[in-house]
Design an enzyme around this catalytic site. Sequence first.
Site, PDB file in Angstrom:
ATOM      1  N   SER A  65     -48.893  15.933  23.210  1.00 49.45           N
ATOM      2  CA  SER A  65     -47.937  16.374  24.237  1.00 49.45           C
ATOM      3  C   SER A  65     -48.371  17.736  24.765  1.00 49.45           C
ATOM      4  CB  SER A  65     -46.518  16.434  23.658  1.00 49.45           C
ATOM      5  OG  SER A  65     -46.032  15.147  23.389  1.00 49.45           O
ATOM      6  N   GLY A  67     -47.986  19.069  27.655  1.00 52.45           N
ATOM      7  CA  GLY A  67     -46.981  19.770  28.442  1.00 52.45           C
ATOM      8  C   GLY A  67     -46.067  20.621  27.585  1.00 52.45           C
ATOM      9  N   ASP A  68     -45.651  20.095  26.446  1.00 53.30           N
ATOM     10  CA  ASP A  68     -44.773  20.857  25.553  1.00 53.30           C
ATOM     11  C   ASP A  68     -45.479  22.101  25.022  1.00 53.30           C
ATOM     12  OD1 ASP A  68     -42.737  19.035  25.878  1.00 53.30           O
ATOM     13  OD2 ASP A  68     -43.241  17.883  24.091  1.00 53.30           O
ATOM     14  N   THR A  69     -46.734  21.925  24.612  1.00 54.27           N
ATOM     15  CA  THR A  69     -47.488  23.056  24.084  1.00 54.27           C
ATOM     16  C   THR A  69     -47.698  24.131  25.135  1.00 54.27           C
ATOM     17  OG1 THR A  69     -48.652  21.610  22.520  1.00 54.27           O
ATOM     18  CG2 THR A  69     -49.665  23.740  22.993  1.00 54.27           C
ATOM     19  N   GLY A  72     -44.537  26.044  25.890  1.00 56.28           N
ATOM     20  CA  GLY A  72     -44.269  27.038  24.855  1.00 56.28           C
ATOM     21  C   GLY A  72     -45.105  28.290  25.044  1.00 56.28           C
TER      22      GLY A  72
END
Length: 310
Positions: A65, A67-69, A72
């Site tokens: 994922s 996009g999540d990383t 963040g």
Amino acid sequence: MEEWGLGPEDLEKINSELIYTRISGYGQTGPYSKLPGFASVCEAVGGFRYVNGFPDRPSVRPNLSMGDTMAGLQGVIGILLALQARNGNKRGGVQSSGKGQVVDVAIYESVFSLLEGVVSEYDGANVTRGCSGSTLTGIVPSNLYRGSDGKDIIIGANGDSLYSRLLDAMGVPKEDELRTWDSNAKRVENQDIIDAKIGEWVGMRSTEETLQILAKAKIPSGLIYSVEDMVTDPHYIARGQFEEVKIEELDRDLKIPAIGPRLTSTPGSTKHPGRSRPGQDSKEVLQEWLGMTDADITDLINSKAVIQND
């Protein structure tokens, strides 16, 4: 958060120095702001998926994922910038505002920020960059090649001097036509021939032997690592890329990635690996961090505002 009375405007009344970070699929403004957004979808809307895969088939997703990383990381960057604005930096000429602000992070924008020159290429040259498989558009040679042992390596010899050294390492004769493509523009026009020749050379030996030859010639190259390769690699180990933590459900320590980036004076480490069930530390946090009484905590648990698992 606003519905719970915990929006940034609510909390600013309590603490005007608060830095309030929000991470959502599409940000807090704009026509898509109310849409749900997971990393998988936002990676597509942000253009990241459009350039991943092979031209003759649907776009692909890395088995992560991203996009999540990236969201963040952008959140952290935003917080650090907001701290600079609030606290000031005399050496950098930044005056203190003395106030907090909202850091508005959108997952689609975090992957959009990875697209390098895609927008300028489109606007300036009417070129839409798409999928290019294991290569990088306009950069030759930079590709994946398979050795006789079935393992894949990446070779990046797209600089003119690097390309010349690669040909030397491959034992290519001085009169060979490969030698005439001494600029990247010429190599781009002959990419298929160049890649085929390199692939033929790599396929004649093991990847270990090839990497030794390329390392001696100072050609950027490397094996495509699996996690099994990583945990046994001497460089990973020497750099301290792994930590071991105790997990309740295991009868042994669990290996996890170490904290990065590496700081020489104040290196990071994992202080707590987390719990297996939500709410196992609720009482401790509420008592020791917030100074709440047993009666207050019991009221929160009974009202189901807080979960407690012993």
